[in-house]
Structure formats: C-alpha cells, structure tokens
Design an enzyme around this catalytic site. Structure first.
Site, PDB file in Angstrom:
ATOM      1  N   ASP A  14       0.809  -1.225   0.000  1.00  0.00           N
ATOM      2  CA  ASP A  14       0.000   0.000   0.000  1.00  0.00           C
ATOM      3  C   ASP A  14       0.840   1.272   0.000  1.00  0.00           C
ATOM      4  OD1 ASP A  14      -2.374  -1.339  -0.160  1.00  0.00           O
ATOM      5  OD2 ASP A  14      -2.758  -1.318   1.996  1.00  0.00           O
ATOM      6  N   ARG A  98       2.520   4.126  16.659  1.00  0.00           N
ATOM      7  CA  ARG A  98       2.042   5.208  15.791  1.00  0.00           C
ATOM      8  C   ARG A  98       2.476   6.589  16.252  1.00  0.00           C
ATOM      9  NH1 ARG A  98       2.062   1.063  13.354  1.00  0.00           N
ATOM     10  NH2 ARG A  98       0.418   0.300  11.997  1.00  0.00           N
ATOM     11  N   ASP A 127      -5.533   2.771  12.947  1.00  0.00           N
ATOM     12  CA  ASP A 127      -4.254   3.433  12.678  1.00  0.00           C
ATOM     13  C   ASP A 127      -4.425   4.787  11.991  1.00  0.00           C
ATOM     14  OD1 ASP A 127      -2.646   1.596  13.981  1.00  0.00           O
ATOM     15  OD2 ASP A 127      -2.589   0.255  12.250  1.00  0.00           O
ATOM     16  N   SER A 178      -2.374  -9.642   7.304  1.00  0.00           N
ATOM     17  CA  SER A 178      -1.846  -8.288   7.440  1.00  0.00           C
ATOM     18  C   SER A 178      -1.141  -8.240   8.789  1.00  0.00           C
ATOM     19  CB  SER A 178      -2.996  -7.279   7.404  1.00  0.00           C
ATOM     20  OG  SER A 178      -2.559  -6.062   7.964  1.00  0.00           O
TER      21      SER A 178
HETATM   22  N1  ARG Z   1      -6.034  -3.971  16.082  1.00  0.00           N
HETATM   23  C1  ARG Z   1      -4.736  -3.527  16.448  1.00  0.00           C
HETATM   24  C2  ARG Z   1      -4.735  -2.054  16.766  1.00  0.00           C
HETATM   25  O1  ARG Z   1      -5.602  -1.364  16.337  1.00  0.00           O
HETATM   26  C3  ARG Z   1      -3.697  -3.884  15.441  1.00  0.00           C
HETATM   27  C4  ARG Z   1      -3.671  -3.118  14.158  1.00  0.00           C
HETATM   28  C5  ARG Z   1      -2.654  -3.695  13.297  1.00  0.00           C
HETATM   29  N2  ARG Z   1      -2.531  -3.046  12.038  1.00  0.00           N
HETATM   30  C6  ARG Z   1      -2.287  -3.713  10.921  1.00  0.00           C
HETATM   31  N3  ARG Z   1      -2.099  -3.024   9.851  1.00  0.00           N
HETATM   32  N4  ARG Z   1      -2.235  -5.036  10.863  1.00  0.00           N
HETATM   33  O2  ARG Z   1      -3.881  -1.566  17.463  1.00  0.00           O
END
Ligand code: ARG
Length: 406
Positions: A14, A98, A127, A178
């Site tokens: 991406d 993040r 995210d 992912s």
């Molecule tokens: N659900 C988790 C969170 O919001 C993990 C997110 C992981 N992101 C990913 N692109 N696989 O913190």
C-alpha cells in the site's frame, strides 16, 4: 514547484503504491520516512532494500530513522508503568508505535518544507485515527492525506498498479495476513483469522514458536517502575525487550486471541504475539502488589484501563493522557525490586517470587509464627467499631436475613 508530501513508508504494497499514486493523481512530490520501531522484516530484506523500493516507486527521497530506543524508553516504558492492556488483554503493540512514527513524520515534514503528511491506512482501522489525531496534536497546520481511503483499488488492483509502474513489490495478489510489528510485539489480521470461531493458524506466529520443552526461570529487576536488568545483567530497555521476546517466546508464551472493539465501531478478531510485553507487565504489576499503598493501588487500577483506552484511541498526545502520565509517574517512585518469572512450555507463565528493599509487605505483621509483631488485642475494639453500624441495623431492621426459626 509541486507541493511536497511526507509519507510514513513501511515498504509494503500500500505505501509503495501510494508514492506513485499521489504523484500521478495529486501532482505532489513525495518524500518518505521509514521509521525503525523494531520491526523485523524477514531477514532477506534490509532497511536499505526497502528504501531502494521507495526510490524506485518515485519518491524524491527516503529518510530512515532509528527510533528503537525512543520507542522503548519513552513509549514501552510508560505502557509498562501503566500496566497497559486495552480491554484487559491487548498490550497496545500497534497503538504504541504510531505516535513514535508521527513524531518523526512531523519532524521530517518541517525539515523538508512539506505542507502535508500522508499514511497508507484504510478507512476501517484505528491506525488512521492515530496518525491523524497525532499529527493534528503536534502540527495543527499540517494537512494529512490518506490515499488508500481515496483510490478505491482492491489488493489485486494495487498489485497491477505496481506492475504497471515497475514498482518492485514482493506481495502477491493472494497475501493472507496483514501483519504489523515492532519491538513490543506483532499484530496479525485477515485471512482465516477473520472467522472468530476458527482456531488461529500456527503459520503467522514467529516470536512464539515453541522451540524448547524445558521450563525457564528468569529474574527481572525494576527501578522506579522501569525494567533495568534481566538475570542481574543491566541492559537498555530495547535490548531487554528483544532478549525477553526471544527467551519467553521460545517457550510459546505471549499469544493473545481476542475480539476487540475498534475506535471506528467495528468488532474485529485479532491475534497477537507479545511475549516480552506480557511478561514485563505481569512482573511490574506484581511488584506493585508488593510495594503500592492500598488506596493508591486501587485508584491506579481504575485509571490504567482509561490510559490504555486513550492510547488505543490515538490520544497519546492529549491533555488527559498527559495528566494520567503524571499520576502514574508519581506512583512509581517506590516500584523498585526484583520479580521472578517461570515459563513452562508450551505457553504458561507464572510469577513465582518478588522482593524489594522498599516493600510494604512486612513479615512481622503478616506471619502466623513466633516472629509475629502484630498487636492482636487491638483488633477487638477496631472490629467492634468497624461493624457497629451493621450490628445496629441487624438489631433493629435486619432480622429477615436470618434463617426462619432462628
Ligand atoms: N487492532 C490492532 C490495533 O488497532 C492492530 C492493528 C494492526 N494493524 C495492521 N495493519 N495489521 O492496534
């Protein structure tokens, strides 16, 4: 001259496609920042290889930032002190990285004279919230762009797009999982995991593959709430986390399988592996049991859930989170001591001992043997007065609680 955008680049499909797509569709110059938060992409690819991919996709430059110590010392350390587990389980793996990335994104945007930053998140996850709210908190004037929310391409379309522009991606059209990873652990989504009834497959785990049948015992030392040594050996927190991921992970400890509530209103089935995070939080919380005064301890427990929720929700840089940090910091002054952990493969961990020079545990008060220093006679009056209200209530109004006929 084209406006410049700084993209948080991971090297994945991406963000690689996002470089070219923003250049073509929006006519912008794209510079990339690749922040090393301890992700361990498979060993066949170095950060320099990933950087080369950004340049091949058309980026005007790609800055690599080593933020591993920063991630450990400022972000993981606070999460340990707050015993942070979202919904009582998830140790905030992605949520913690993040704000680290955002900080560097904003720094580079300033350095490179950009008017906007960009990320590769879709519209369904947490995210995007963390990138955008975090950026607005640090740089209210910067715009945040989210090409993956605009382009309307499926994964297969993105692969075609990458081929069309000769972007050297490694992904195929049928990628299964992912995965987001950093020093604090790994978050695994998609594929068969999306069926909450299906047991998690073995395949995507890397940190917690069981490679030993022997039990492992180790000692963690804390100073004012921060882990400082493993088995008596002082080391940086980043090294300690890496070592512990390896040693605890080899016993199969550190997996989480849960359904969680995303900020955007979606319930999602998530699989995590975070051996060091879970072991450090368990050890730290145990030392608090030994050293924290009761009222502080109970109040802290109420606030910990809120802290984790704020960080999960992208509020790392926010006034309430900072106020809670100040509270947590105050509670950590005497969280100094050692905790013994025992790992029994596959996947079991227990705290088996704790000690501290500033423990509130007093053997003379606690013991039932001859060393007892407690003044037993004092309890008689104390308990009588403590229960006086209930006694009066029972005498005048409480008779219906007795067995009939007594
Ligand atoms: N659900 C988790 C969170 O919001 C993990 C997110 C992981 N992101 C990913 N692109 N696989 O913190």
């Amino acid at each position: 001259m084209a406006q410049r955008v700084v993209l948080a680049y991971s090297g994945g499909l991406d963000t690689s496609v996002a470089i070219r797509w923003m250049m073509e569709e929006w006519g912008v110059d794209v510079a990339c920042v690749l922040v090393d938060v301890g992700q361990d992409p498979d060993s066949s690819e170095s950060l320099d290889d990933i950087r080369a991919r950004a340049l091949a996709a058309g980026a005007s430059e790609c800055v690599i930032v080593d933020a591993r110590d920063e991630m450990a010392e400022e972000f993981c350390a606070r999460a340990i002190m707050a015993n942070a587990r979202y919904e009582g389980k998830y140790p905030l793996v992605s949520a913690l990285s993040r704000p680290v990335i955002v900080r560097h994104l904003v720094d580079q945007a300033r350095r490179l004279g950009a008017t906007a930053v960009a990320h590769g998140c879709t519209g369904k996850g947490n995210d995007q919230v963390r990138f955008e709210v975090g950026t607005h908190a640090l740089a209210p004037d910067l715009e945040v762009l989210a090409p993956a929310r605009n382009w309307g391409m499926t994964r297969a379309d993105s692969v075609d797009y990458a081929h069309k522009w000769d972007i050297p991606i490694r992904a195929s059209k049928e990628k299964i999982y992912s995965i987001d990873e950093n020093l604090w652990g790994r978050a695994i989504e998609c594929g068969d995991i999306e069926d909450p009834w299906a047991a998690p497959p073995e395949e995507p785990y890397t940190l917690t593959r069981v490679t030993t049948t022997e039990s492992v015992e180790l000692t963690l030392s804390f100073h004012e709430g921060r882990p400082v040594a493993l088995d008596g050996e002082s080391m940086s927190l980043a090294d300690l986390i890496r070592t512990l991921n390896h040693r605890a992970g080899a016993t199969g400890f550190g997996r989480i399988d849960m359904v969680e509530n995303r900020r955007v209103g979606i319930k999602s089935r998530e699989v995590y592996e975070a051996p060091a995070a879970l072991a450090l939080i368990a050890a730290h919380a145990d030392l608090e049991d030994l050293n924290l005064e009761r009222d502080v301890h109970h109040e802290k427990a109420r606030l910990e859930g809120r802290w984790a929720e704020l960080v999960y929700d992208g509020m790392w840089f926010s006034p309430l989170k900072e106020a809670l940090d100040a509270f947590v910091a105050e509670t950590q002054r005497f969280i100094t001591g050692d905790v013994r952990l025992r790992f029994d493969p596959p996947g079991l961990m227990r705290v088996v001992g704790r000690r501290s020079p500033v423990a509130l545990y007093d053997h003379g008060l606690a013991t039932y043997d001859a060393a007892d220093t407690f003044r037993h006679a004092d309890s008689e009056g104390y308990v009588r007065i403590y229960g006086l209200g209930v006694r009066t209530w029972a005498a005048r109004q409480g008779a219906r609680h007795a067995h009939p006929g007594s």
